[in-house]
Design a protein around this motif. Sequence first.
Motif, PDB file in Angstrom:
ATOM      1  N   ILE A   1      -2.465   3.662   8.796  1.00 46.47           N
ATOM      2  CA  ILE A   1      -0.985   4.607   8.462  1.00 46.47           C
ATOM      3  C   ILE A   1      -1.618   5.812   7.562  1.00 46.47           C
ATOM      4  N   ASN A   2      -0.869   6.695   7.246  1.00 44.59           N
ATOM      5  CA  ASN A   2      -1.021   7.557   6.419  1.00 44.59           C
ATOM      6  C   ASN A   2      -0.693   7.049   5.164  1.00 44.59           C
ATOM      7  N   ILE A   3      -1.371   7.215   4.150  1.00 47.09           N
ATOM      8  CA  ILE A   3      -1.396   6.774   2.606  1.00 47.09           C
ATOM      9  C   ILE A   3      -0.751   7.950   1.804  1.00 47.09           C
ATOM     10  N   GLN A   4       0.643   8.073   1.576  1.00 46.32           N
ATOM     11  CA  GLN A   4       1.179   8.959   0.813  1.00 46.32           C
ATOM     12  C   GLN A   4       0.918   8.610  -0.574  1.00 46.32           C
ATOM     13  N   TRP A   5      -0.006   9.318  -1.339  1.00 46.57           N
ATOM     14  CA  TRP A   5      -0.594   8.707  -2.767  1.00 46.57           C
ATOM     15  C   TRP A   5       0.602   8.728  -3.779  1.00 46.57           C
ATOM     16  N   ARG A   6       1.589   9.605  -3.687  1.00 42.15           N
ATOM     17  CA  ARG A   6       2.507   9.368  -4.760  1.00 42.15           C
ATOM     18  C   ARG A   6       3.528   8.386  -4.495  1.00 42.15           C
ATOM     19  N   ASP A   7       3.771   7.811  -3.167  1.00 41.31           N
ATOM     20  CA  ASP A   7       4.623   6.772  -2.955  1.00 41.31           C
ATOM     21  C   ASP A   7       3.843   5.367  -3.252  1.00 41.31           C
ATOM     22  N   SER A   8       2.635   5.283  -3.169  1.00 48.02           N
ATOM     23  CA  SER A   8       1.904   4.239  -3.674  1.00 48.02           C
ATOM     24  C   SER A   8       2.340   3.587  -5.229  1.00 48.02           C
ATOM     25  N   ILE A   9       2.221   2.311  -5.425  1.00 45.28           N
ATOM     26  CA  ILE A   9       2.696   1.668  -6.343  1.00 45.28           C
ATOM     27  C   ILE A   9       1.512   1.222  -7.228  1.00 45.28           C
ATOM     28  N   TYR A  10       1.354   1.605  -8.305  1.00 47.21           N
ATOM     29  CA  TYR A  10       0.244   0.996  -9.355  1.00 47.21           C
ATOM     30  C   TYR A  10       0.671  -0.553  -9.604  1.00 47.21           C
ATOM     31  N   ASP A  11      -0.197  -1.372  -9.176  1.00 48.46           N
ATOM     32  CA  ASP A  11      -0.103  -2.919  -9.550  1.00 48.46           C
ATOM     33  C   ASP A  11      -0.755  -3.123 -10.534  1.00 48.46           C
ATOM     34  N   PRO A  12      -0.680  -3.457 -11.604  1.00 44.24           N
ATOM     35  CA  PRO A  12      -1.602  -3.645 -13.002  1.00 44.24           C
ATOM     36  C   PRO A  12      -2.191  -5.295 -12.614  1.00 44.24           C
ATOM     37  N   PHE A  13      -1.472  -5.958 -11.702  1.00 37.71           N
ATOM     38  CA  PHE A  13      -1.917  -7.448 -11.820  1.00 37.71           C
ATOM     39  C   PHE A  13      -3.103  -7.487 -10.451  1.00 37.71           C
ATOM     40  N   LEU A  14      -3.279  -6.260  -9.839  1.00 35.14           N
ATOM     41  CA  LEU A  14      -4.407  -6.129  -8.949  1.00 35.14           C
ATOM     42  C   LEU A  14      -5.921  -6.436  -9.510  1.00 35.14           C
ATOM     43  N   LYS A  15      -6.661  -7.323  -8.998  1.00 38.34           N
ATOM     44  CA  LYS A  15      -8.010  -7.694  -9.754  1.00 38.34           C
ATOM     45  C   LYS A  15      -8.847  -6.551  -9.252  1.00 38.34           C
ATOM     46  N   PRO A  16     -10.194  -6.566  -9.925  1.00 40.04           N
ATOM     47  CA  PRO A  16     -11.273  -5.802  -9.247  1.00 40.04           C
ATOM     48  C   PRO A  16     -11.721  -6.451  -8.049  1.00 40.04           C
ATOM     49  N   LEU A  17     -12.278  -5.817  -6.929  1.00 40.93           N
ATOM     50  CA  LEU A  17     -12.727  -6.339  -5.875  1.00 40.93           C
ATOM     51  C   LEU A  17     -14.284  -6.729  -6.229  1.00 40.93           C
ATOM     52  N   LYS A  18     -14.346  -8.237  -5.838  1.00 33.25           N
ATOM     53  CA  LYS A  18     -15.869  -8.472  -6.172  1.00 33.25           C
ATOM     54  C   LYS A  18     -16.633  -8.689  -4.837  1.00 33.25           C
ATOM     55  N   ILE A  19     -17.718  -7.867  -4.520  1.00 32.83           N
ATOM     56  CA  ILE A  19     -18.391  -7.898  -3.293  1.00 32.83           C
ATOM     57  C   ILE A  19     -19.583  -8.419  -3.436  1.00 32.83           C
ATOM     58  N   SER A  20     -20.147  -9.506  -3.011  1.00 35.48           N
ATOM     59  CA  SER A  20     -21.567  -9.982  -2.932  1.00 35.48           C
ATOM     60  C   SER A  20     -21.903 -10.505  -1.445  1.00 35.48           C
ATOM     61  N   TYR A  21     -23.012  -9.269  -1.084  1.00 30.04           N
ATOM     62  CA  TYR A  21     -23.550  -9.570   0.298  1.00 30.04           C
ATOM     63  C   TYR A  21     -25.022 -10.044   0.096  1.00 30.04           C
ATOM     64  N   ASP A  22     -25.347 -10.622   1.073  1.00 35.23           N
ATOM     65  CA  ASP A  22     -26.699 -11.113   1.098  1.00 35.23           C
ATOM     66  C   ASP A  22     -27.396 -10.488   2.319  1.00 35.23           C
TER      67      ASP A  22
END
Length: 260
Positions: free
Chosen positions: A30-51
């Motif tokens: 999809i096209n991501i329309q920056w101004r239509d995106s909704i800030y969600d304060p409950f979103l956590k940081p993404l945790k990435i752990s690759y071996d």
Amino acid sequence: ACSSYRLRDALHPLWQSPLSIPGGTRQSPINIQWRDSIYDPFLKPLKISYDPTTCLHIWNNGYSFLVEFDDSADRSVITGGPLENQYRLKQFHFHWGAINEWGSEHTVDSKVYPAELHLVHWNAVVYPTFEEAVMEGNGLAVIGVFLKLGEHHEGLQMLVDALPAVKHKDTVIEFDVFDPSCLIPSCPDYWTYAGSLTTPPLTESVTWIIKKKPIEVDENQLEAFRMLLFTSDGEEEKRMVDNFRPLQPLMNRTVRSSFQ
Ligand SMILES: NS(=O)(=O)c1ccc(C(=O)O)c(S(=O)(=O)NCCc2ccccc2)c1
Ligand SMILES: [Zn+2]
């Protein structure tokens, strides 16, 4: 310009697949329309752990080149972000254009990037196999990273150096230590939305996590992608370019952002 070539690409012979599957309500990209995106304060940081030792091989599957990982245990995983479970890394691949003017699958405010990286993960907490996860709404999580033209990318170069060995469809080479986190921007900001695979079976099973910041790669590195072939050895050569799906309708979806 972008809409016309997008339409052209939708009719492009490579994309026999329909613009979206019949009845599809959450198709990607999809096209991501920056101004239509909704800030969600409950979103956590993404945790990435690759071996890095879970890396197995690179192969040309006639659609893109994939770097595949040993996903028989929870050794390369992501969690947090919008995800309710931990997801296992299965493979990563790219989409790119014949020229630098296009190539990415997602766009941001209709801006197209020359390429896009996808790291495909599956929900092994809930589903016994990847094949089953592919069919379920919360089965997959794909991290998308935009590539833009700029500085040479050291980490990518290791991959680029291996590409001549997988020039033809169905060729594979061993690739035993690689840490894909070197391809993910350190900036934690991302958008997330409910979508689908962008290749058959186009199932609506993907939680997309699209990084806001692109990574920089140089012209030679992009050109190396374009030297790959869709075709097998001995067939009439068709360069592997424009392997992206056209934009799909947003329909009744909101895109959330992890940042303000
Ligand atoms: N652009 S995307 O992230 O949607 C994507 C593209 C290609 C593939 C792939 O399998 O090559 C994949 S995949 O690794 O998820 N495979 C999906 C097709 C598949 C289903 C069931 C078994 C094997 C492959 C995903
Ligand atoms: Zn992809």
